[in-house]
Design an enzyme around this catalytic site. Structure first.
Site, PDB file in Angstrom:
ATOM      1  CB  CYS A  15      -6.974  -5.540  -5.422  1.00  0.00           C
ATOM      2  SG  CYS A  15      -8.466  -6.343  -5.934  1.00  0.00           S
ATOM      3  CG  HIS A  16      -4.562 -11.277  -6.093  1.00  0.00           C
ATOM      4  ND1 HIS A  16      -5.159 -10.882  -7.281  1.00  0.00           N
ATOM      5  CD2 HIS A  16      -3.485 -12.009  -6.439  1.00  0.00           C
ATOM      6  CE1 HIS A  16      -4.451 -11.376  -8.288  1.00  0.00           C
ATOM      7  NE2 HIS A  16      -3.423 -12.052  -7.813  1.00  0.00           N
ATOM      8  CD  GLU A  27      -0.863 -14.030  -9.093  1.00  0.00           C
ATOM      9  OE1 GLU A  27      -0.092 -13.244  -8.515  1.00  0.00           O
ATOM     10  OE2 GLU A  27      -1.876 -13.687  -9.703  1.00  0.00           O
ATOM     11  CG  ASN A  36     -12.328  -5.101  -6.092  1.00  0.00           C
ATOM     12  OD1 ASN A  36     -11.843  -4.656  -7.130  1.00  0.00           O
ATOM     13  ND2 ASN A  36     -12.266  -6.361  -5.771  1.00  0.00           N
ATOM     14  CE1 TYR A  95      -3.849  -2.317   0.586  1.00  0.00           C
ATOM     15  CE2 TYR A  95      -2.281  -3.467   2.004  1.00  0.00           C
ATOM     16  CZ  TYR A  95      -3.475  -3.449   1.310  1.00  0.00           C
ATOM     17  OH  TYR A  95      -4.281  -4.545   1.330  1.00  0.00           O
TER      18      TYR A  95
END
Length: 118
Positions: free
Chosen positions: A70-71, A97, A62, A40
């Site tokens: 945004c994850h 990921e 969102n 952030y």
DNA sequence: TATTTGACCAAGA
DNA sequence: ATCTTGGCCAAAT
């Protein structure tokens, strides 16, 4: 001809001209590739502000769902932070990921952190 | 217009 | 390591 010189960008005007703060957040965030994360604070700094919390607010709302990853946004200390779809889901997505997570924290954050320009 | 609310942060204890 | 505190600032009430 001096008419072009004035409207470059909003230096300090907080009117609603140009993209909203939240929209800029998404723009920055879209630069973060799969397999990397950001924080952030990084996003806020990239925008030239210290509104880390407002960045979080933008994610929470969102607006356009999976379009923006945004994850991939975590806290500066490596903690996962929150996720509107549930923290478990965020954890799952990141792991898929290739991000390693232990407990609620990213393992070796600096290795997978996408650094953004100030 | 004024107040409240956070998916936060950095520094202390 | 965990917990608290004060600050921060855009958005929503």
């Amino acid at each position: 001809m001096k008419i072009f010189l004035l409207k470059r960008k909003n230096v300090r005007m907080k009117s609603k001209a140009g993209p909203a703060f939240s929209e800029k957040c998404y723009r920055i965030l879209s630069q973060v590739p799969k397999g990397k994360v950001t924080t952030y604070a990084q996003i806020a700094r990239a925008l030239g502000t210290r509104a880390f919390r407002a960045v979080g607010q933008a994610m929470r709302r969102n607006p356009h769902a999976p379009k923006v990853p945004c994850h991939r946004v975590v806290r500066s200390d490596g903690d996962l932070g929150g996720y509107s779809g549930g923290l478990a889901k965020k954890k799952l997505l990141l792991r898929s990921e290739g991000i390693q997570i232990k407990g609620n924290k990213v393992v070796n954050l600096s290795a997978c952190l996408k650094r953004l320009s100030i």
